[in-house]
Design a protein around this motif. Sequence first.
Motif, PDB file in Angstrom:
ATOM      1  N   LYS A  36       0.826  -1.217   0.000  1.00  0.00           N
ATOM      2  CA  LYS A  36       0.000   0.000   0.000  1.00  0.00           C
ATOM      3  C   LYS A  36       0.856   1.262   0.000  1.00  0.00           C
ATOM      4  O   LYS A  36       0.444   2.301  -0.525  1.00  0.00           O
ATOM      5  N   PHE A  65       0.889   5.412  -1.867  1.00  0.00           N
ATOM      6  CA  PHE A  65       0.522   6.411  -0.857  1.00  0.00           C
ATOM      7  C   PHE A  65       0.247   7.803  -1.413  1.00  0.00           C
ATOM      8  O   PHE A  65      -0.456   8.593  -0.803  1.00  0.00           O
ATOM      9  N   ARG A  66       0.743   8.080  -2.639  1.00  0.00           N
ATOM     10  CA  ARG A  66       0.465   9.404  -3.221  1.00  0.00           C
ATOM     11  C   ARG A  66      -0.808   9.405  -4.059  1.00  0.00           C
ATOM     12  O   ARG A  66      -1.206  10.439  -4.583  1.00  0.00           O
ATOM     13  N   ARG A  67      -1.389   8.238  -4.249  1.00  0.00           N
ATOM     14  CA  ARG A  67      -2.560   8.164  -5.143  1.00  0.00           C
ATOM     15  C   ARG A  67      -3.855   8.438  -4.381  1.00  0.00           C
ATOM     16  O   ARG A  67      -3.944   8.189  -3.184  1.00  0.00           O
ATOM     17  N   ARG A  68      -4.856   8.925  -5.100  1.00  0.00           N
ATOM     18  CA  ARG A  68      -6.152   9.204  -4.472  1.00  0.00           C
ATOM     19  C   ARG A  68      -7.266   8.396  -5.139  1.00  0.00           C
ATOM     20  O   ARG A  68      -8.410   8.464  -4.728  1.00  0.00           O
ATOM     21  N   ASP A  69      -6.922   7.637  -6.198  1.00  0.00           N
ATOM     22  CA  ASP A  69      -7.932   6.901  -6.959  1.00  0.00           C
ATOM     23  C   ASP A  69      -8.217   5.553  -6.284  1.00  0.00           C
ATOM     24  O   ASP A  69      -7.853   4.492  -6.777  1.00  0.00           O
ATOM     25  N   HIS A  70      -8.892   5.620  -5.128  1.00  0.00           N
ATOM     26  CA  HIS A  70      -9.000   4.441  -4.264  1.00  0.00           C
ATOM     27  C   HIS A  70      -9.597   3.192  -4.916  1.00  0.00           C
ATOM     28  O   HIS A  70      -9.082   2.089  -4.683  1.00  0.00           O
ATOM     29  N   ILE A 125      -6.858   1.666  -6.815  1.00  0.00           N
ATOM     30  CA  ILE A 125      -5.813   1.114  -5.930  1.00  0.00           C
ATOM     31  C   ILE A 125      -6.197  -0.311  -5.510  1.00  0.00           C
ATOM     32  O   ILE A 125      -5.369  -1.222  -5.529  1.00  0.00           O
ATOM     33  N   THR A 132       2.412   1.870  -7.711  1.00  0.00           N
ATOM     34  CA  THR A 132       2.480   3.280  -8.133  1.00  0.00           C
ATOM     35  C   THR A 132       1.715   3.461  -9.455  1.00  0.00           C
ATOM     36  O   THR A 132       1.583   4.575  -9.933  1.00  0.00           O
TER      37      THR A 132
END
Length: 234
Positions: free
Chosen positions: A98, A102-107, A110, A151
């Motif tokens: 995970k 950690f910089r992504r927002r597209d849950h 993810i 990533t």
Amino acid sequence: MLLQVNNLDSYYERVQALHEVSLEINEGELVALIGPNGAGKTTLLRSISRLVRSTGEIWFDGQDLTKLSAHDVSAIGIGHSPEGRLLFPDMPVEDNLKLGAFRRRDHPQISKDLKRVYDLFPVLQERKSQMARTMSGGEQQMLAIGRALMTRPRLLILDEPSFGIAPIIVDRIFSAIKELNRDGLTTFFSEQNVRVALENSERTYVLEYGRIVMADVSDTLRDDPRIAKSYLGM
Ligand code: ATP
């Protein structure tokens, strides 16, 4: 073309480790980098990811990477699985994965990517709550690759994926790399094991003393007497 490196010189303090390196990687290619110990393979991969100081040009999808920091480079789509893996040994497998995202927002995406990593390397799902340090060398390599995949890279960079790993696990790791590539993921990997590199790539660059000395289709290099003599012990 996805990645284009022109006349790259890289330095550690005053020591120059790469000299006038130029290379190109097209979208969708699977490309290997070989060369003896200390030739500069790690330095080249780290230069692309902006972890080593260098001069020259590095273009990625029309953007000049030399103007960016390592963080920015990761954010625009370069996923790097480093030499030595650099996992968080006292964190569970799943938390290590995970962290890649950690910089992504597209849950929702993810979660899909995590499932994809688990499909590729089922052992990571079986051991998802186990501390990373308790995994075998091969499993830790899978974890490092999985973290880079989290990533959601457009270019996957792998530094010596076979290092210190039993041959049967090396095969498993490369079959995952090839499956990802068949699905369109561009990949550039370094390898000490020349046989493995040539068998598992479309094209190969040969680095010696910080310079690219040969570059060709991997099948062609395999039949090249210089490669046979210097690298395959024939
Ligand atoms: P290996 O397969 O042994 O990892 P490599 O081909 O990846 O080798 P590099 O690790 O890139 O080679 O090293 C290239 C050159 O840069 C070597 O001469 C090495 O001693 C030097 N070098 C690497 N890292 C550093 C550093 N942090 N400081 C100074 N010199 C370094």
